[in-house]
Motif scaffolding. Structure first.
Motif, PDB file in Angstrom:
ATOM      1  N   ARG B  91     -16.844 -51.307 -11.627  1.00  0.00           N
ATOM      2  CA  ARG B  91     -16.627 -52.086 -12.842  1.00  0.00           C
ATOM      3  C   ARG B  91     -15.884 -51.290 -13.902  1.00  0.00           C
ATOM      4  O   ARG B  91     -15.380 -51.855 -14.863  1.00  0.00           O
ATOM      5  N   VAL B 149     -18.116 -54.693  -4.464  1.00  0.00           N
ATOM      6  CA  VAL B 149     -17.924 -55.231  -5.806  1.00  0.00           C
ATOM      7  C   VAL B 149     -16.441 -55.469  -6.066  1.00  0.00           C
ATOM      8  O   VAL B 149     -16.051 -56.459  -6.673  1.00  0.00           O
ATOM      9  N   VAL B 152     -14.850 -58.693  -4.100  1.00  0.00           N
ATOM     10  CA  VAL B 152     -15.371 -60.042  -4.289  1.00  0.00           C
ATOM     11  C   VAL B 152     -14.202 -61.008  -4.231  1.00  0.00           C
ATOM     12  O   VAL B 152     -13.147 -60.747  -4.802  1.00  0.00           O
ATOM     13  N   LEU B 157     -14.783 -65.740  -7.684  1.00  0.00           N
ATOM     14  CA  LEU B 157     -14.897 -65.186  -9.030  1.00  0.00           C
ATOM     15  C   LEU B 157     -14.284 -66.133 -10.070  1.00  0.00           C
ATOM     16  O   LEU B 157     -14.907 -66.434 -11.098  1.00  0.00           O
ATOM     17  N   LEU B 171     -22.446 -60.891 -13.013  1.00  0.00           N
ATOM     18  CA  LEU B 171     -23.081 -59.745 -12.368  1.00  0.00           C
ATOM     19  C   LEU B 171     -24.201 -60.215 -11.453  1.00  0.00           C
ATOM     20  O   LEU B 171     -24.320 -59.802 -10.310  1.00  0.00           O
ATOM     21  N   TYR B 175     -21.342 -60.533  -8.428  1.00  0.00           N
ATOM     22  CA  TYR B 175     -21.121 -59.140  -8.040  1.00  0.00           C
ATOM     23  C   TYR B 175     -22.306 -58.560  -7.276  1.00  0.00           C
ATOM     24  O   TYR B 175     -22.147 -57.896  -6.256  1.00  0.00           O
TER      25      TYR B 175
END
Lengths: 278, 265
Positions: B91, B149, B152, B157, B171, B175
């Motif tokens: 992230r 992560v 994705v 998303l 999240l 994620y």
């Protein structure tokens, strides 16, 4: 839940794209202009279909209205307000599978209410109701991979509609489905839409589907730098049946008129070799 | 192939191996001696007898318990650390870029060289073994979660964002499950490495555990003891792996290809 459209808003169109151009930076330098000079208005309860050859930037336009893409020139007004960031009033139905694969059908639908702060128990109850409306009441506890392509689209439809968005953006949503399933989904969509007539931007490369569904068909030119080259009203009566309306002589007249414009663009795209890749 | 047939064939291979081993080491040929000297190769019956003796005396359970404790601790801490840092780095792109060479270097380092250092820092008890297992598990989980992560599906998303989800909801609903998927896909490997860390650590310096037992037998040329230790280790690994498979089946019920029914039409 949004408050009902106010009087001032009622005067403004749901979506107004003005002088929109979208340019992408290419890897390794250079730019690609997908669309330019786009002026498009979608009324508050209008069903507009956008057709054009493959690769003409139809989806790009939809993403601009969704706020997923920022136009390089011009802008999008949503109910009279300039859009910045994501379009919170729009629901988006993607061409590809967009459900969360780790959630069951009911969880996928119910989770759409979480951002609105709806308590989980209520969200589940409303989720079940919506699954019922799309004919999947018996499949609530299935994971997406246990559902067929058409069933997944139904779940995605319920997931989008449960939030009660005022604008529906659909990017070739029934593209991957077989012909019969497409018809069934088209009729389902029209039934649901007829209940409260949201504004719809429906992208497709299937002209027949566009005419059968929409109030207006907008034709885009071949890319790059695609423009709008035609805007045709579809004055067929509603309610319609997707399969039967195709036999209507009026349908043929409209199809003929639009195809005259679209064919030129499709041939152009094909000559550019765009016809080869989807 | 039917399940029972398969199982029979699997058992058959094991029995065949034991039979060949037995014939070579325990059956006298010309000159009254077997072809292979049992001092170097032991015999299957001796190994089984020794294992049985250790099991009955309770000594084995003590060592197994130690190794299991180390494995579980190494896996738990490694997984927690790997998930936390995998998430953070995925992230925060800048962190990943800055630390990239160091992570690669640390991961490329053969962990065996760390064992004496850990023994120095954490003593000869279980914690030096847990530390060794941790360094193995951490990187596997870290890389998988990081990958998970970052990879994705952009459509999933975008859809979640269009549903109005904020960063915290993304999240939780997007994620986190994606990262866990990748972690579970490496579960077998990471649990295996936790065990490897524990056993190697014990082997290099300790006073308990399966690795210690094997080392102890080796130091007095007790081949039967070494093979007995290896046998126990092998059975132990299979039991743990079965356990992991059961957990995996429960947690990845949503994934295709796990035997669940698929609808048509």
């Amino acid at each position: 839940m949004h408050a009902p459209a106010q009087v001032k808003e009622a005067d403004s169109p749901a979506v107004r794209l003005s002088q929109v151009a979208i340019t992408f930076a290419l890897k390794g330098g250079g730019t690609y202009q997908a669309v330019r000079d786009i002026d498009l208005t979608v009324g508050a309860s209008e069903f507009v279909a956008i057709v054009g050859p493959t690769g003409c930037g139809k989806s790009t336009l939809l993403n601009a209205a969704a706020g997923l893409l920022k136009p390089s020139a011009g802008g999008a007004d949503i109910f009279g307000e300039r859009l910045s960031g994501l379009n919170a009033r729009a629901g988006y139905l993607f061409q590809q599978d967009a459900l969360m694969p780790w959630k069951t059908a009911i969880d996928n639908v119910a989770v759409a209410l979480e951002p609105k702060g709806v308590p989980r128990a209520e969200a589940l109850a409303r989720g079940r109701e919506w699954l019922g409306r799309v004919g999947l009441a018996a499949f609530a506890d299935r994971y997406p991979h246990m559902l067929s392509g058409g069933q997944r689209k139904r779940v995605a439809l319920a997931q989008m509609l449960i939030r009660n968005p005022q604008i529906l953006l659909m990017d070739e949503p029934f593209g991957p489905l077989d012909a019969q399933t497409r018809q069934i989904m088209g009729n389902l969509l029209l039934d649901l839409w007829a209940q409260d007539r949201k504004a719809v931007m429906f992208v497709t490369h299937d002209l027949e589907e566009a005419i059968a569904l929409a109030d207006r068909v907008v034709v885009m030119s071949a890319g790059p730098a695609a423009r709008i080259v035609g805007d045709y009203p579809v004055s067929l009566p509603r309610p319609r049946d997707i399969a039967e309306i195709r036999l209507d002589p009026a349908f043929h007249a409209i199809h003929k008129a639009i195809w005259a414009t679209l064919r030129v663009e499709v041939q152009k795209a094909y000559a550019q070799g765009e016809g080869a890749n989807a | 192939m039917r399940r029972t047939t398969l199982l029979a064939m699997q058992v058959g291979v094991g029995l065949a191996f034991l039979l060949v081993w037995h014939l070579l080491t325990a059956v006298p040929v010309s000159g009254g001696k077997p072809l292979f000297d049992p001092f170097f190769f032991s015999t299957p019956l001796d190994v089984l007898a020794r294992t049985w003796k250790d099991l009955v005396s309770g000594e084995l359970w003590y060592h197994l318990g130690i190794t299991l404790t180390e494995t579980v601790l190494a896996f738990t801490f490694g997984a927690i650390g790997g998930i936390a840092f995998g998430f953070l780095f995925a992230r925060r792109e800048i962190l990943a870029s800055v630390f990239d060479p160091y992570i690669k270097a640390a991961n490329a380092l053969p962990r065996v060289v760390l064992a004496p250092i850990f023994a120095l820092w954490f003593g000869l008890g279980i914690w030096s073994k847990v530390a060794l297992g941790f360094t193995l598990v951490f990187f596997i989980v870290f890389f998988n979660v990081y990958q998970g992560v970052r990879e994705v599906s952009p459509v999933v998303l975008a859809n979640a964002r269009m549903l109005g989800m904020n960063e915290r909801q993304l999240l939780r609903h997007v994620y986190w499950p994606a990262a866990l998927t990748w972690m579970f896909s490496s579960l077998h490997t990471s649990v295996g490495f936790a065990l490897v860390g524990a056993v190697v650590g014990e082997y290099l310096g300790s006073s308990a555990g399966l690795g210690y037992k094997i080392h102890e037998a080796e130091s007095v040329f007790d081949v039967t003891g070494v093979f007995s230790g290896m046998l126990v280790l092998a059975v132990f690994v299979i039991v743990i792996d079965t356990f992991v498979t059961a957990i995996e089946k429960r947690l990845t019920v949503w994934q295709p290809g796990t035997g669940a029914a698929t609808a048509q039409g």
